[in-house]
Design an enzyme around this catalytic site. Structure first.
Site, PDB file in Angstrom:
ATOM      1  N   ASP A 171       0.854  -1.190   0.000  1.00  0.00           N
ATOM      2  CA  ASP A 171       0.000   0.000   0.000  1.00  0.00           C
ATOM      3  C   ASP A 171       0.888   1.238   0.000  1.00  0.00           C
ATOM      4  O   ASP A 171       1.663   1.451   0.927  1.00  0.00           O
ATOM      5  CB  ASP A 171      -0.897  -0.022   1.249  1.00  0.00           C
ATOM      6  CG  ASP A 171      -2.009   1.010   1.185  1.00  0.00           C
ATOM      7  OD1 ASP A 171      -2.112   1.712   0.168  1.00  0.00           O
ATOM      8  OD2 ASP A 171      -2.777   1.109   2.164  1.00  0.00           O
ATOM      9  N   ASP A 209      -3.088   2.446  -6.088  1.00  0.00           N
ATOM     10  CA  ASP A 209      -1.952   2.533  -5.170  1.00  0.00           C
ATOM     11  C   ASP A 209      -1.816   1.356  -4.207  1.00  0.00           C
ATOM     12  O   ASP A 209      -1.069   1.454  -3.227  1.00  0.00           O
ATOM     13  CB  ASP A 209      -2.035   3.837  -4.366  1.00  0.00           C
ATOM     14  CG  ASP A 209      -3.292   3.917  -3.509  1.00  0.00           C
ATOM     15  OD1 ASP A 209      -4.204   3.089  -3.711  1.00  0.00           O
ATOM     16  OD2 ASP A 209      -3.371   4.807  -2.644  1.00  0.00           O
ATOM     17  N   GLU A 210      -2.492   0.247  -4.466  1.00  0.00           N
ATOM     18  CA  GLU A 210      -2.332  -0.915  -3.590  1.00  0.00           C
ATOM     19  C   GLU A 210      -2.645  -2.209  -4.342  1.00  0.00           C
ATOM     20  O   GLU A 210      -3.410  -2.214  -5.301  1.00  0.00           O
ATOM     21  CB  GLU A 210      -3.209  -0.806  -2.341  1.00  0.00           C
ATOM     22  CG  GLU A 210      -4.696  -0.745  -2.633  1.00  0.00           C
ATOM     23  CD  GLU A 210      -5.530  -0.756  -1.360  1.00  0.00           C
ATOM     24  OE1 GLU A 210      -5.211  -1.520  -0.419  1.00  0.00           O
ATOM     25  OE2 GLU A 210      -6.525  -0.001  -1.308  1.00  0.00           O
TER      26      GLU A 210
END
Length: 355
Positions: free
Chosen positions: A10, A104-105
């Protein structure tokens, strides 16, 4: 049965971190990515701003009240997507079992990997090191034997942290976990659990399955399993799109019929373009209306065919709007979503993508 080795990576305050990286004058300062207007919303913010209580999805007015020195930066989604692609390439050097959750993860299954490394913890360290070297950004990671634990672990030592939950630690880890930290339990559900005396993983584990399903419906089985650190979901390379939509918060309230229909028309066009780009087919259209006092309603219509043409979207979205009593209402937000997808009739894990 082989015990899986799962990593959840993350990125730390991703949008804000990219902006601080690209503009040295912003480093170390409280910034928010989003609009500073009266109707603006914080997309994400730096950790310097979070110290003041600023959070994602917070109105810009509240953010400025909490942090008077906050700096608003307009989002650059093309740049974020480019950096996200860099990070994805790094993941692909270690495994081909990658399940992105957002820009983003992602989950990575490194049970079998390309670097012949038996330790998932060492792989997580290598990935974070490569991300920092190639992008100048930090990432936090969680390592465990299933997705549920890896996801929670990645949030334990943010920013720039690494948390490992080994099999022998799982029971104690889950039992001490506040119910708000459980993946999939939001504010409303947490409040309901509190009313029934469920405050942490140990409390949840003490409830029988039939009780949890009575209180929480289908989610009861999920909560029952999570309390026992059981999660058999595999890391899936592909996800199924469940909905396509668009919404807009307006600088000024919409007060006339003409304004409402004109703005709705723009949203319909945007949704239609996204449907074409993604080759998406859905049977249900939903209209979302938020009023000036933040009260919100939704209206839906399901048809026998598919919402694949602009005319069909326009016809039913307009119909839903006109059927809603809005004569004296002041509207601050409109949204249109197409769902009930063709893929819904097939088996598989699904992910709602919000635009």
């Amino acid at each position: 049965m082989i015990q899986r080795k799962i990593i959840h990576v993350d990125m730390d305050a991703f949008f804000a971190s990219v902006e601080q990286r690209d503009n040295p004058e912003l480093q170390g300062k409280p910034i928010a990515v989003g609009s500073s207007s009266e109707r603006g919303v914080v997309a994400t913010c730096s950790y310097e701003a979070r110290k003041f209580g600023v959070r994602s999805a917070m109105s810009s007015v509240v953010a400025k009240r909490l942090c008077p020195d906050i700096i608003f930066v307009r989002p650059r989604f093309e740049q974020y997507e480019a950096v996200s692609a860099q990070i994805m390439k790094i993941f692909q050097e270690f495994t081909d079992k990658i399940e992105p959750l957002s820009i983003d993860e992602a989950f990575l299954d490194v049970t079998e990997n390309f670097v012949q490394q038996s330790s998932a913890t060492e792989i997580a360290k290598l990935i974070r090191k490569r991300i920092l070297e190639e992008t100048g950004l930090t990432a936090s990671a969680g390592v465990s034997f299933n997705k549920f634990l890896a996801k929670i672990a990645s949030d334990m030592k943010k920013p720039n942290g690494l948390t490992v939950v080994r099999p022998e630690q799982a029971e104690a880890f889950v039992e001490q976990l506040p119910i708000e930290k459980f993946y999939g339990i939001g504010k409303v559900t947490a409040e309901k659990m509190h009313r029934y005396g469920i405050h942490n993983g140990k409390d949840l584990k003490g409830r029988e399955l039939h009780e949890l399903t009575r209180l929480f419906g289908k989610s009861g089985m999920f909560f029952f399993s999570m309390a026992r650190a059981i999660d058999e979901r595999e890391v899936k390379n592909s996800r199924v799109r469940k909905s396509v939509g668009a919404e807009q918060t307006f600088e000024k309230d919409l007060t006339t019929k003409f304004e409402r229909i004109a703005e709705l028309y723009k949203l319909e066009q945007e949704v239609f373009e996204r449907i074409k780009e993604s080759n998406f087919k859905g049977k249900t259209i939903t209209l979302k209306v938020k009023f000036h006092n933040f009260e919100q309603i939704t209206r839906s219509k399901t048809i026998n065919g598919w919402f694949t043409s602009f005319d069909t979207i326009h016809r039913y979205a307009k119909e839903l709007l006109l059927q809603t009593y809005l004569e004296d209402a002041k509207i601050r937000l409109l949204g249109v979503t197409i769902s009930n997808a063709e893929e819904d009739e097939k088996d598989g894990i699904q992910l709602t993508l919000n635009f």
